[in-house]
Scaffold this motif. Structure first.
Motif, short mmCIF file in Angstrom:
data_model
loop_
_atom_site.label_atom_id
_atom_site.label_comp_id
_atom_site.label_asym_id
_atom_site.label_seq_id
_atom_site.Cartn_x
_atom_site.Cartn_y
_atom_site.Cartn_z
N ASN A 132 0.88 -1.16 0.00
CA ASN A 132 0.00 0.00 0.00
C ASN A 132 0.92 1.21 0.00
O ASN A 132 1.92 1.23 0.72
N ARG A 133 0.60 2.20 -0.81
CA ARG A 133 1.53 3.33 -0.93
C ARG A 133 0.78 4.63 -1.11
O ARG A 133 -0.33 4.67 -1.61
N GLU A 134 1.43 5.69 -0.68
CA GLU A 134 0.88 7.02 -0.89
C GLU A 134 1.28 7.50 -2.28
O GLU A 134 2.41 7.24 -2.74
N LEU A 135 0.39 8.22 -2.92
CA LEU A 135 0.71 8.82 -4.21
C LEU A 135 1.93 9.73 -4.07
O LEU A 135 1.98 10.56 -3.17
N GLY A 136 2.90 9.54 -4.94
CA GLY A 136 4.10 10.36 -4.89
C GLY A 136 5.20 9.81 -4.00
O GLY A 136 6.25 10.45 -3.85
N ILE A 160 -6.75 12.25 -4.10
CA ILE A 160 -6.56 10.81 -4.19
C ILE A 160 -6.39 10.19 -2.81
O ILE A 160 -6.88 9.08 -2.56
N ASP A 161 -5.73 10.90 -1.90
CA ASP A 161 -5.64 10.40 -0.52
C ASP A 161 -7.04 10.19 0.07
O ASP A 161 -7.31 9.15 0.69
N LYS A 162 -7.90 11.16 -0.14
CA LYS A 162 -9.25 11.06 0.39
C LYS A 162 -10.01 9.92 -0.28
O LYS A 162 -10.72 9.15 0.39
N MET A 163 -9.86 9.80 -1.60
CA MET A 163 -10.56 8.76 -2.34
C MET A 163 -10.14 7.37 -1.87
O MET A 163 -10.97 6.49 -1.63
#
Length: 214
Positions: A12-16, A166-169
């Motif tokens: 699982n990863r954060e965008l960026g 995207i974090d929220k989504m």
């Protein structure tokens, strides 16, 4: 984790954060397949996969996954790469059926072969898998903004807005279907911050961790 038996590694990863690149490079090092959201969604849409269709494929006398992979070899790679490269995350209406189909698809991939999977709530889908390593890859907002702005040719303001959206989504998706938070570190065996690491550094850390946990 026993590498002599079928295993699944979920990231699982954060965008960026560079997590997708880490996943791809890790799969290459391990000599296993790499799957991410773009490829999985492209496969589902191209072959109109539903839970029922997956069960039908499994019911064939020959190995359904090997046969399926032969049919789809190279057919979605370009589209999947484009989606991932452009960072597109369309706000599709996610339904219980979509989540159920995706879960079934992921579980059947892991039954047929060892693999690395990024995103798509893999940490939750495989939470009870006997040979599973769950990883979270993060980075500071400053680092994430800089990377997204650079790779997507955006201003820093646009990059920050994209990340927030995207974090929220992604968090809403996990809250709704997994009833947890993707930021809850209890869902993972290994958590990496990428601020002072290259993707290759991260891969080496993961490989070392796997060796220690045999």
């Amino acid at each position: 984790m026993n590498q002599n038996e079928k295993f699944v590694i979920t990231i699982n990863r954060e965008l960026g954060s560079g997590g997708r690149t880490v996943g791809r490079k890790l799969a290459e090092k391990l000599g296993v397949e790499f799957y991410d959201k773009a490829l999985i969604k492209a496969l589902q849409e191209k072959y109109h996969l539903t839970v029922e269709e997956i069960e039908r494929l499994k019911g064939r006398e020959q190995g359904w996954w090997a046969d399926f992979k032969r049919k789809m070899a190279g057919s979605v790679a370009d589209d999947a790469f484009y989606i991932s490269k452009m960072g597109s995350e369309p706000e599709l209406i996610e339904t219980e059926d979509v989540f159920r189909t995706e879960t079934e698809f992921l579980k059947n991939i892991a039954k047929e072969e060892s693999c690395v999977i990024t995103g798509r709530s893999g940490f939750y889908v495989f939470r009870d898998h006997p040979n599973h390593l769950s990883i979270l890859i993060q980075a500071s907002m400053l680092s994430r903004v800089a990377r997204v702005a650079r790779e997507q040719n955006m201003s820093k303001e646009e990059a920050r807005m994209t990340i927030d959206k995207i974090d929220k989504m992604r968090e809403n998706y996990i809250n709704k279907y997994a009833r947890t938070s993707r930021y809850d570190t209890r869902n993972y065996q290994l958590v990496l911050s990428m601020d002072e690491l290259t993707e290759d550094d991260a891969v080496e850390i993961i490989l070392n961790y796997m060796q220690r946990c045999k």
